[in-house]
Design an enzyme around this catalytic site. Structure first.
Site, PDB file in Angstrom:
ATOM      1  N   THR A 139       0.826  -1.203   0.000  1.00 49.89           N
ATOM      2  CA  THR A 139       0.000   0.000   0.000  1.00 49.89           C
ATOM      3  C   THR A 139       0.860   1.252   0.000  1.00 49.89           C
ATOM      4  OG1 THR A 139      -1.598   1.278   1.297  1.00 49.89           O
ATOM      5  CG2 THR A 139      -0.235  -0.234   2.531  1.00 49.89           C
ATOM      6  N   SER A 174      -1.623   3.415  10.376  1.00 45.92           N
ATOM      7  CA  SER A 174      -2.565   2.525  11.080  1.00 45.92           C
ATOM      8  C   SER A 174      -1.861   1.192  11.269  1.00 45.92           C
ATOM      9  CB  SER A 174      -3.840   2.296  10.251  1.00 45.92           C
ATOM     10  OG  SER A 174      -3.579   1.383   9.190  1.00 45.92           O
ATOM     11  N   TYR A 176      -3.045  -1.654  10.273  1.00 47.01           N
ATOM     12  CA  TYR A 176      -3.163  -2.336   8.969  1.00 47.01           C
ATOM     13  C   TYR A 176      -1.991  -1.944   8.064  1.00 47.01           C
ATOM     14  CZ  TYR A 176      -4.038  -2.240   4.039  1.00 47.01           C
ATOM     15  OH  TYR A 176      -3.842  -2.327   2.691  1.00 47.01           O
ATOM     16  N   HIS A 177      -1.786  -0.616   7.893  1.00 51.33           N
ATOM     17  CA  HIS A 177      -0.719  -0.172   7.000  1.00 51.33           C
ATOM     18  C   HIS A 177       0.652  -0.658   7.503  1.00 51.33           C
ATOM     19  CE1 HIS A 177      -3.887   2.806   5.753  1.00 51.33           C
ATOM     20  NE2 HIS A 177      -3.337   2.625   4.574  1.00 51.33           N
ATOM     21  N   LYS A 180       1.670  -4.027   6.399  1.00 41.38           N
ATOM     22  CA  LYS A 180       2.203  -4.062   5.023  1.00 41.38           C
ATOM     23  C   LYS A 180       3.673  -3.665   5.014  1.00 41.38           C
ATOM     24  CE  LYS A 180      -1.765  -4.799   2.691  1.00 41.38           C
ATOM     25  NZ  LYS A 180      -2.104  -5.429   1.435  1.00 41.38           N
TER      26      LYS A 180
HETATM   27  N1  USQ Z   1     -11.388   9.851   4.502  1.00 39.18           N
HETATM   28  C1  USQ Z   1     -12.260  10.917   4.657  1.00 39.18           C
HETATM   29  N2  USQ Z   1     -13.578  10.631   4.737  1.00 39.18           N
HETATM   30  C2  USQ Z   1     -14.087   9.360   4.662  1.00 39.18           C
HETATM   31  C3  USQ Z   1     -13.184   8.292   4.484  1.00 39.18           C
HETATM   32  C4  USQ Z   1     -11.848   8.571   4.414  1.00 39.18           C
HETATM   33  O1  USQ Z   1     -11.853  12.082   4.730  1.00 39.18           O
HETATM   34  O2  USQ Z   1     -15.297   9.199   4.747  1.00 39.18           O
HETATM   35  C5  USQ Z   1      -9.957  10.120   4.381  1.00 39.18           C
HETATM   36  C6  USQ Z   1      -9.100   9.311   5.329  1.00 39.18           C
HETATM   37  O3  USQ Z   1      -8.976   9.946   6.577  1.00 39.18           O
HETATM   38  C7  USQ Z   1      -7.789   9.197   4.565  1.00 39.18           C
HETATM   39  C8  USQ Z   1      -8.229   9.177   3.092  1.00 39.18           C
HETATM   40  O4  USQ Z   1      -9.543   9.701   3.075  1.00 39.18           O
HETATM   41  O5  USQ Z   1      -7.006  10.342   4.763  1.00 39.18           O
HETATM   42  C9  USQ Z   1      -8.219   7.792   2.443  1.00 39.18           C
HETATM   43  O6  USQ Z   1      -9.013   6.940   3.249  1.00 39.18           O
HETATM   44  P1  USQ Z   1      -9.584   5.559   2.681  1.00 39.18           P
HETATM   45  O7  USQ Z   1     -10.507   5.012   3.719  1.00 39.18           O
HETATM   46  O8  USQ Z   1     -10.101   5.729   1.290  1.00 39.18           O
HETATM   47  O9  USQ Z   1      -8.242   4.705   2.544  1.00 39.18           O
HETATM   48  P2  USQ Z   1      -7.344   3.970   3.631  1.00 39.18           P
HETATM   49  O10 USQ Z   1      -7.990   3.789   4.945  1.00 39.18           O
HETATM   50  O11 USQ Z   1      -6.000   4.631   3.627  1.00 39.18           O
HETATM   51  O12 USQ Z   1      -7.188   2.520   3.022  1.00 39.18           O
HETATM   52  C10 USQ Z   1      -7.555   2.183   1.683  1.00 39.18           C
HETATM   53  C11 USQ Z   1      -7.753   0.679   1.621  1.00 39.18           C
HETATM   54  C12 USQ Z   1      -6.435  -0.010   1.932  1.00 39.18           C
HETATM   55  C13 USQ Z   1      -5.349   0.516   1.004  1.00 39.18           C
HETATM   56  C14 USQ Z   1      -5.233   2.029   1.131  1.00 39.18           C
HETATM   57  C15 USQ Z   1      -4.262   2.679   0.177  1.00 39.18           C
HETATM   58  O13 USQ Z   1      -8.765   0.272   2.526  1.00 39.18           O
HETATM   59  O14 USQ Z   1      -6.602  -1.423   1.795  1.00 39.18           O
HETATM   60  O15 USQ Z   1      -4.110  -0.066   1.334  1.00 39.18           O
HETATM   61  O16 USQ Z   1      -6.527   2.604   0.812  1.00 39.18           O
HETATM   62  S1  USQ Z   1      -3.518   4.110   0.862  1.00 39.18           S
HETATM   63  O17 USQ Z   1      -4.540   4.982   1.388  1.00 39.18           O
HETATM   64  O18 USQ Z   1      -2.732   4.767  -0.167  1.00 39.18           O
HETATM   65  O19 USQ Z   1      -2.660   3.652   1.952  1.00 39.18           O
END
Ligand code: USQ
Length: 378
Positions: A139, A174, A176-177, A180
């Site tokens: 990720t 997190s 989770y991250h 990875k």
């Molecule tokens: N966010 C909001 N509002 C929401 C949901 C999320 O502002 O309703 C924000 C979060 O705080 C974060 C960003 O949007 O800053 C991305 O959140 P996300 O829930 O889309 O992504 P994340 O939790 O980081 O995880 C997802 C996948 C995970 C993958 C990751 C890639 O669930 O499996 O590894 O995206 S990354 O984000 O680049 O690490």
């Protein structure tokens, strides 16, 4: 591995449709966690055996289905020996950052599952087919949001007049991250120790429902989550727009991530598979196509929603996570493009298509799955 998941299932169909011999394995962990946390997907999906049958009768392409736990070495190594894959795509991980932060049990499950599946895969490859190419979904969140440019996996460091190339520093936001990050370290150790070959894909948040094969029959759609635990930003915002709930911007909304279309996830994995790195190599790609902040995404969804007559409101709510809300973010992602990735960008038409699809399932949206239920502060 993880063939029942949001990414695993459409990847498996795509590979089968390209003539590869495919075996999907899953233990339904995500389905079970979704039921336990009341985070069921928007569109119901048949179980893996039934999906494979529907796919076969609709397309003529077959795949093998095995139900079992990749974290159980006896089960996994037997399957690996029997099927003897040339490449393994490893999606068999607990994928949710919020889930990993619920409590001790959820954290423990995430840590054990994610590391054990990776560890078992490494050992099966080492013991039974050291030429097998491991394609591991990592990720972008492994890097966090450092105040310098993010390179593609590695960083050359000059220190007191000498130079060395290291894994790019990682600092995840997190548990989770962090699993990875630990996976990457494990893989890198075993690449150095035993000369296995690995592609580690640093993927950003994925959006989308449509893929070439998923569009054949409604029952072949990927699991489309919109809840606070398994839903990712864009999928969530689209459902919120349709349900008439203000888009949930966490905090200031300056959080920037590298997004990609589900179709491009499949293409990237295919590119990785067709171009193995060679024995003794850990190759890392940054897998995303476009950068957006949360605020930019909210504006896009609001504007496109208006074209469909939706009155989309945007509301900043208290951020349940601990993360920088305004930060520098400049990331290299040329590796996959150099090998032929031609991105499917997030155009207004793509967003509109997804909104129309969500509207068809509007009656199934449960509004109590939307606001964050998990906090990093507890
Ligand atoms: N966010 C909001 N509002 C929401 C949901 C999320 O502002 O309703 C924000 C979060 O705080 C974060 C960003 O949007 O800053 C991305 O959140 P996300 O829930 O889309 O992504 P994340 O939790 O980081 O995880 C997802 C996948 C995970 C993958 C990751 C890639 O669930 O499996 O590894 O995206 S990354 O984000 O680049 O690490």
């Amino acid at each position: 591995m993880g063939g029942d998941g949001y990414l695993g299932w459409p990847t498996a169909m795509s590979f089968a449709a390209k003539g590869h011999q495919v075996c999907v394995v899953d233990n339904y962990l995500r389905r079970q966690m979704a039921i336990e946390t009341r985070s069921e997907a928007l569109i119901p999906t048949p179980n893996l055996h039934d999906r494979a049958k529907i796919f076969e009768s609709a397309s003529g392409y077959k795949m093998e289905v095995k139900i079992g736990d990749c974290a159980d070495y006896r089960f996994f190594s037997n399957l690996f020996k029997e099927f003897a894959p040339d490449a393994v795509v490893h999606y068999a991980e607990q994928p949710s950052a919020p889930y990993s932060m619920i409590n001790f049990d959820a954290a423990h499950l995430t840590l054990n599952n994610n590391l054990n599946t990776t560890f078992n895969l490494i050992w099966a490859v080492k013991e039974f087919n050291p030429n097998c190419h491991i394609i591991k979904l990592g990720t972008m969140g492994e890097y966090g949001t450092p105040n310098i440019d993010i390179e593609e996996g590695w960083l050359e460091v000059e220190h007191k007049g000498r130079k060395h190339k290291f894994l790019y520093p990682r600092q995840a936001g997190s548990l989770y991250h962090t699993t990875k990050v630990l996976d990457t370290d494990l893989l890198w150790f075993y690449v150095r120790a035993y000369g296995i070959q690995v592609t580690d894909l640093m993927q950003g948040p994925v959006y989308g429902i449509a893929t070439e094969e998923a569009d054949i029959d409604d029952r072949l759609v990927p699991n489309f989550h919109y809840d606070d635990i398994f839903g990712t930003l864009i999928n969530r915002f689209l459902v919120q727009a349709v349900a008439g709930i203000p888009l949930t911007v966490y905090g200031k909304g300056g959080q920037t991530r590298g997004y990609l279309n589900l179709k491009d996830t499949i293409r990237c994995v295919e590119i990785a598979m067709s171009n193995p790195p060679g024995k003794g190599q850990l190759r890392i790609f940054n897998q995303f196509t476009e950068l957006f902040s949360v605020n930019e995404m909210a504006d896009k969804v609001k504007r496109v929603g208006a074209n469909l007559g939706l009155d989309v409101l945007v509301r900043s709510i208290e951020n349940p996570r601990k993360e920088p809300e305004n930060h520098y973010y400049n990331v290299v992602n040329s590796g996959l493009k150099d090998l032929g990735l031609n991105p499917n960008l997030l155009t207004d038409e793509v967003l509109e298509g997804m909104l129309r699809r969500v509207i068809m399932h509007k009656d199934r949206i449960s509004t109590d799955k939307i606001l964050p239920r998990v906090s990093w502060n507890k």
